[in-house]
Design an enzyme around this catalytic site. Structure first.
Site, PDB file in Angstrom:
ATOM      1  N   LYS A 120     -34.153  45.556   4.460  1.00 45.97           N
ATOM      2  CA  LYS A 120     -34.714  44.573   5.412  1.00 45.97           C
ATOM      3  C   LYS A 120     -35.477  43.499   4.650  1.00 45.97           C
ATOM      4  O   LYS A 120     -35.296  42.301   4.891  1.00 45.97           O
ATOM      5  CB  LYS A 120     -35.665  45.269   6.384  1.00 45.97           C
ATOM      6  CG  LYS A 120     -36.539  44.306   7.188  1.00 45.97           C
ATOM      7  CD  LYS A 120     -37.468  45.001   8.153  1.00 45.97           C
ATOM      8  CE  LYS A 120     -38.756  45.436   7.542  1.00 45.97           C
ATOM      9  NZ  LYS A 120     -39.770  44.383   7.397  1.00 45.97           N
ATOM     10  N   ASN A 121     -36.296  43.895   3.684  1.00 43.63           N
ATOM     11  CA  ASN A 121     -37.170  42.932   3.016  1.00 43.63           C
ATOM     12  C   ASN A 121     -36.450  42.112   1.948  1.00 43.63           C
ATOM     13  O   ASN A 121     -37.077  41.282   1.295  1.00 43.63           O
ATOM     14  CB  ASN A 121     -38.402  43.640   2.450  1.00 43.63           C
ATOM     15  CG  ASN A 121     -39.278  44.153   3.570  1.00 43.63           C
ATOM     16  OD1 ASN A 121     -39.104  43.781   4.741  1.00 43.63           O
ATOM     17  ND2 ASN A 121     -40.198  45.046   3.249  1.00 43.63           N
ATOM     18  N   ARG A 162     -37.266  47.722  14.248  1.00 46.30           N
ATOM     19  CA  ARG A 162     -37.407  46.521  13.397  1.00 46.30           C
ATOM     20  C   ARG A 162     -36.883  46.788  11.989  1.00 46.30           C
ATOM     21  O   ARG A 162     -36.407  45.881  11.319  1.00 46.30           O
ATOM     22  CB  ARG A 162     -38.880  46.110  13.315  1.00 46.30           C
ATOM     23  CG  ARG A 162     -39.436  45.481  14.579  1.00 46.30           C
ATOM     24  CD  ARG A 162     -40.819  44.918  14.323  1.00 46.30           C
ATOM     25  NE  ARG A 162     -40.786  44.143  13.104  1.00 46.30           N
ATOM     26  CZ  ARG A 162     -41.806  44.113  12.236  1.00 46.30           C
ATOM     27  NH1 ARG A 162     -42.914  44.777  12.472  1.00 46.30           N
ATOM     28  NH2 ARG A 162     -41.722  43.389  11.133  1.00 46.30           N
ATOM     29  N   CYS A 204     -51.136  41.059  12.564  1.00 43.58           N
ATOM     30  CA  CYS A 204     -50.195  42.022  13.146  1.00 43.58           C
ATOM     31  C   CYS A 204     -50.886  43.378  13.129  1.00 43.58           C
ATOM     32  O   CYS A 204     -52.073  43.482  12.853  1.00 43.58           O
ATOM     33  CB  CYS A 204     -48.896  42.048  12.341  1.00 43.58           C
ATOM     34  SG  CYS A 204     -49.109  42.837  10.754  1.00 43.58           S
ATOM     35  N   ASP A 241     -45.553  50.341   1.889  1.00 34.32           N
ATOM     36  CA  ASP A 241     -44.647  50.622   3.005  1.00 34.32           C
ATOM     37  C   ASP A 241     -44.241  52.082   3.067  1.00 34.32           C
ATOM     38  O   ASP A 241     -43.715  52.519   4.087  1.00 34.32           O
ATOM     39  CB  ASP A 241     -43.385  49.756   2.900  1.00 34.32           C
ATOM     40  CG  ASP A 241     -43.717  48.287   3.068  1.00 34.32           C
ATOM     41  OD1 ASP A 241     -42.852  47.441   2.772  1.00 34.32           O
ATOM     42  OD2 ASP A 241     -44.847  47.976   3.480  1.00 34.32           O
ATOM     43  N   ARG A 289     -52.931  38.777   8.410  1.00 32.16           N
ATOM     44  CA  ARG A 289     -51.836  38.508   7.471  1.00 32.16           C
ATOM     45  C   ARG A 289     -51.951  37.044   7.043  1.00 32.16           C
ATOM     46  O   ARG A 289     -51.255  36.182   7.531  1.00 32.16           O
ATOM     47  CB  ARG A 289     -50.484  38.809   8.111  1.00 32.16           C
ATOM     48  CG  ARG A 289     -50.318  40.230   8.587  1.00 32.16           C
ATOM     49  CD  ARG A 289     -50.207  41.235   7.455  1.00 32.16           C
ATOM     50  NE  ARG A 289     -49.014  41.101   6.655  1.00 32.16           N
ATOM     51  CZ  ARG A 289     -47.842  41.669   6.948  1.00 32.16           C
ATOM     52  NH1 ARG A 289     -47.728  42.335   8.072  1.00 32.16           N
ATOM     53  NH2 ARG A 289     -46.812  41.519   6.148  1.00 32.16           N
TER      54      ARG A 289
HETATM   55  C1  EPZ Z   1     -44.026  41.938   2.256  1.00 28.16           C
HETATM   56  O1  EPZ Z   1     -44.961  41.390   3.171  1.00 28.16           O
HETATM   57  C2  EPZ Z   1     -43.216  42.938   3.052  1.00 28.16           C
HETATM   58  N1  EPZ Z   1     -42.533  42.247   4.145  1.00 28.16           N
HETATM   59  C3  EPZ Z   1     -44.137  44.016   3.627  1.00 28.16           C
HETATM   60  O2  EPZ Z   1     -43.314  44.982   4.281  1.00 28.16           O
HETATM   61  C4  EPZ Z   1     -44.860  44.697   2.464  1.00 28.16           C
HETATM   62  O3  EPZ Z   1     -45.779  45.644   2.989  1.00 28.16           O
HETATM   63  C5  EPZ Z   1     -45.618  43.646   1.639  1.00 28.16           C
HETATM   64  O4  EPZ Z   1     -44.693  42.629   1.193  1.00 28.16           O
HETATM   65  C6  EPZ Z   1     -46.287  44.251   0.414  1.00 28.16           C
HETATM   66  O5  EPZ Z   1     -45.312  44.870  -0.391  1.00 28.16           O
HETATM   67  C7  EPZ Z   1     -41.406  41.529   3.873  1.00 28.16           C
HETATM   68  O6  EPZ Z   1     -40.981  41.443   2.735  1.00 28.16           O
HETATM   69  C8  EPZ Z   1     -40.731  40.884   5.043  1.00 28.16           C
HETATM   70  P1  EPZ Z   1     -47.775  40.176   0.646  1.00 28.16           P
HETATM   71  P2  EPZ Z   1     -45.851  40.103   2.738  1.00 28.16           P
HETATM   72  O7  EPZ Z   1     -47.843  38.716   0.821  1.00 28.16           O
HETATM   73  O8  EPZ Z   1     -45.058  39.205   1.879  1.00 28.16           O
HETATM   74  C9  EPZ Z   1     -52.395  39.258   0.984  1.00 28.16           C
HETATM   75  C10 EPZ Z   1     -42.627  46.366   6.045  1.00 28.16           C
HETATM   76  O9  EPZ Z   1     -43.161  47.378   6.531  1.00 28.16           O
HETATM   77  N2  EPZ Z   1     -52.011  37.837   1.127  1.00 28.16           N
HETATM   78  O10 EPZ Z   1     -47.191  40.752  -0.614  1.00 28.16           O
HETATM   79  O11 EPZ Z   1     -46.465  39.556   3.967  1.00 28.16           O
HETATM   80  C11 EPZ Z   1     -51.966  40.096   2.183  1.00 28.16           C
HETATM   81  O12 EPZ Z   1     -52.934  40.020   3.212  1.00 28.16           O
HETATM   82  C12 EPZ Z   1     -43.474  45.159   5.700  1.00 28.16           C
HETATM   83  O13 EPZ Z   1     -41.404  46.272   5.756  1.00 28.16           O
HETATM   84  C13 EPZ Z   1     -53.008  36.865   1.155  1.00 28.16           C
HETATM   85  O14 EPZ Z   1     -54.203  37.163   1.076  1.00 28.16           O
HETATM   86  O15 EPZ Z   1     -46.980  40.820   1.879  1.00 28.16           O
HETATM   87  C14 EPZ Z   1     -51.861  41.482   1.605  1.00 28.16           C
HETATM   88  O16 EPZ Z   1     -53.150  42.063   1.557  1.00 28.16           O
HETATM   89  C15 EPZ Z   1     -44.924  45.322   6.122  1.00 28.16           C
HETATM   90  N3  EPZ Z   1     -52.649  35.563   1.286  1.00 28.16           N
HETATM   91  C16 EPZ Z   1     -51.400  41.229   0.160  1.00 28.16           C
HETATM   92  O17 EPZ Z   1     -51.645  39.853  -0.105  1.00 28.16           O
HETATM   93  C17 EPZ Z   1     -51.331  35.179   1.368  1.00 28.16           C
HETATM   94  O18 EPZ Z   1     -51.066  33.959   1.466  1.00 28.16           O
HETATM   95  C18 EPZ Z   1     -49.928  41.497  -0.071  1.00 28.16           C
HETATM   96  O19 EPZ Z   1     -49.231  40.782   0.918  1.00 28.16           O
HETATM   97  C19 EPZ Z   1     -50.338  36.171   1.343  1.00 28.16           C
HETATM   98  C20 EPZ Z   1     -50.697  37.498   1.215  1.00 28.16           C
END
Ligand code: EPZ
Length: 417
Positions: free
Chosen positions: A22-23, A397, A116, A306, A121
Site C-alpha cells: 500500500k505504501n 484501507r 488522524c 506500522d 499528522r
Molecule cells: C508513512 O506515513 C506511512 N504512510 C505510514 O504508514 C507510516 O507509519 C509512516 O510513513 C512512518 O513509517 C504512507 O506511506 C502512505 P512520516 P507519513 O512523514 O509519510 C512527523 C500505515 O499504517 N512529520 O514518515 O505520513 C510525523 O508526525 C501508515 O500504513 C512531521 O513532523 O509518515 C511522524 O511523527 C500509517 N512533519 C514522523 O514525522 C512532516 O512534515 C514520521 O512521519 C511530516 C512528518
C-alpha cells in the site's frame, strides 16, 4: 455494520502470496501523473486507499482502469489541479500528490490533511521542502493554494526528520525542477527505493534511495512506464504475527525478507522458527510466544511503527513481559483498550507500553485505525473462543481480503454482514 467472527486457537498452515505494498503503490500512482501517456502498474492491491487514490487521479483528468491486479493510469491530458476536501479527509496521504501536481501542472490546490487516529499528522517538512524548490504556497482557511512561480529549481534540501511522505513529495517535485536536487536526511524505507525505480523507468534520473541522501537530476522529459509494485512488508509482518500467536506453519511469498528483518528478528526471539528461502519466508510456531527485549519503533531500518500493534497483539497472548516504546506517532496505542477487553495485561505510560503475556479470551472489539484493527484480528486468532471484530472499514484501507487470506490458511474467520 459488518464484523468478522473469529474462532481462536486454530493453528494456521499454508502458503500465502503477500499483496502489493500500500505504501508503495500510493506514491507511485501519484508519480504516474508526471508523464503524458499510460503507465502500467502490476501487483496493485485492492484496497480502499488505492481506490481513493484512483478517484483523485480521475478528478485530475487521468484515466484509471483496473485489470485484476494491474492498474492502467493514463495521464495524457490532466485537466484539474484541485483535490476536494472530502477526498483529503478520506485519505490524508493524498498530500503525496502535491509534489507531482506542481511538477506536471505547475499548480495545486488541496486542504490540510489534518490529524488522524494516530494523532497530529503535520506536513511542515513537505511544505518547507517544496518552498525551497520555489513553490509558492498560500495557506488560507485550511486550504493550500500552490503554484510554482517562475518554475521549480533544484537545490539541496535538508529534512530534520526522515519523513517518508516529505521525502517522496520532494522526489516527485524535484523531477519537475531545473537542475539537481539533493535531499539530505531522506527516509530510507524500501518504498522510497520502489518509487525511485519507477521514476527511473519513466526516464527520471534519481539515485540514492535507501540511503539518507537522495539525488534527483530534474527536468528530464518523462514517459510512461511499466512497473511491478513491491510486496507489502507490513502485511507480511501481520500474517507472520498471526501465525506466531495462533501457532502453525506459514510460508510467505512476494515480500523481500530484508524489508521486514526487524520484525522477523523479534518473532525469532519470541520463539518462532524462521527460515528465509529466496523470496520466501517460512515461519513455524508453537503459539504462546515469550516476552522479548524492548521494542522501540524507529525510521527504517529500525522496527516499523506500522508493525507495533500486530506484534503487541501476538505477544499479549503469550508469556513473559515486553516493553514497547512508540517513538513515531503520539497516539498509536488505541488498540490497547480493545486488547484489554480480551484480557490483555498492557500498562501504558506515555510512549511506553508494558505487555505481560497471558491467555486471552474472546470478546467483541472495535477497530479504530488500520493497524490497530489488524492487531485485534491477530489477537483473536490466538484467543480462546469466538471474537467479533468490527470497524472493518479501517482494515480494508490496508489489507486485501484479510478474511479470505486467513481462511485459506485454515483460520476460522467469517464475515458477518
Ligand atoms: C508513512 O506515513 C506511512 N504512510 C505510514 O504508514 C507510516 O507509519 C509512516 O510513513 C512512518 O513509517 C504512507 O506511506 C502512505 P512520516 P507519513 O512523514 O509519510 C512527523 C500505515 O499504517 N512529520 O514518515 O505520513 C510525523 O508526525 C501508515 O500504513 C512531521 O513532523 O509518515 C511522524 O511523527 C500509517 N512533519 C514522523 O514525522 C512532516 O512534515 C514520521 O512521519 C511530516 C512528518
Amino acid at each position: 455494520m459488518s464484523h468478522l467472527e473469529i474462532r481462536g486457537g486454530v493453528p494456521l498452515s499454508g502458503r500465502l502470496r503477500v499483496q502489493g505494498a500500500k505504501n508503495s503503490v500510493l506514491p507511485i500512482l501519484a508519480a504516474a501523473l508526471l508523464a503524458p501517456g499510460q503507465s502500467i502498474l502490476h501487483n496493485c492491491p485492492r484496497l480502499s486507499d488505492v481506490e481513493a487514490t484512483g478517484k483523485i487521479l480521475r478528478l485530475l483528468g487521468c484515466g484509471v482502469e483496473r485489470e485484476e491486479k494491474t492498474l492502467l493510469v493514463d495521464a495524457s491530458q490532466p485537466t484539474g489541479w484541485t483535490i476536494p476536501d472530502p477526498l483529503m479527509r478520506e485519505m490524508r496521504s493524498s498530500v503525496i500528490f502535491l509534489g507531482a501536481m506542481l511538477a506536471r501542472l505547475g499548480r495545486a490546490e488541496l486542504s490540510y490533511p489534518g490529524g488522524c487516529e494516530l494523532g497530529p499528522r503535520p506536513i511542515d517538512l513537505h511544505l518547507a521542502a517544496l518552498r525551497s524548490l520555489g513553490a509558492e504556497i498560500v495557506e488560507e482557511q485550511g486550504r493550500l493554494r500552490c503554484t510554482v512561480g517562475s518554475g521549480l529549481v533544484g537545490r539541496e534540501l535538508c529534512l530534520s526528520i526522515p519523513s517518508v511522505g516529505a521525502t517522496e513529495n520532494a522526489m516527485l517535485a524535484a523531477c519537475g525542477a531545473r537542475g539537481t536536487t539533493t535531499i539530505v536526511g531522506a527516509a530510507r524505507e524500501p518504498e522510497i527505493v520502489d518509487l525511485q525505480n519507477f521514476l527511473n523507468a519513466m526516464g527520471a534520473r534519481v539515485s540514492g534511495a535507501g540511503s539518507p541522501v537522495v539525488a534527483v537530476e530534474g527536468g528530464a522529459p518523462l514517459h510512461p512506464a511499466e512497473h511491478t509494485v513491491m510486496g507489502d512488508r507490513i502485511a507480511a509482518a501481520t500474517y507472520l504475527c498471526a501465525a506466531g500467536t495462533a501457532g502453525g506453519r506459514l510460508e510467505l511469498e512476494g515480500a523481500e525478507a530484508s524489508s521486514l528483518a526487524a520484525v522477523t528478528a523479534c518473532l525469532q526471539e519470541a520463539g518462532c522458527e524462521i527460515k528465509i528461502l529466496g523470496d520466501r519466508i517460512a515461519l513455524n510456531s508453537r503459539g504462546r510466544l515469550r516476552g522479548i527485549r524492548p521494542v522501540r519503533t524507529a525510521p527504517y531500518p529500525g522496527f516499523p511503527t506500522d508493525a507495533q500493534a500486530v506484534l503487541m497483539a501476538a505477544l499479549a497472548g503469550g508469556t513473559g513481559t515486553t516493553m514497547f516504546v512508540e517513538n513515531m506517532f503520539d497516539s498509536r496505542y488505541r488498540h490497547v483498550d480493545e486488547l484489554s477487553r480480551m484480557g490483555a495485561d498492557i500498562q501504558l505510560a506515555g510512549r511506553v507500553a508494558v505487555v505481560t503475556g497471558r491467555p486471552l479470551h474472546a470478546a467483541k472489539v472495535h477497530s479504530t485505525d488500520l493497524r490497530g484493527g489488524a492487531a485485534l484480528v491477530v489477537a483473536a486468532l490466538g484467543a480462546e473462543g469466538v471474537s467479533q471484530v468490527s470497524g472493518l472499514e479501517h482494515i480494508r484501507r490496508g489489507y486485501e481480503d484479510l478474511e479470505g487470506q486467513l481462511t485459506a490458511l485454515g483460520a476460522q474467520v467469517r464475515l458477518i454482514h
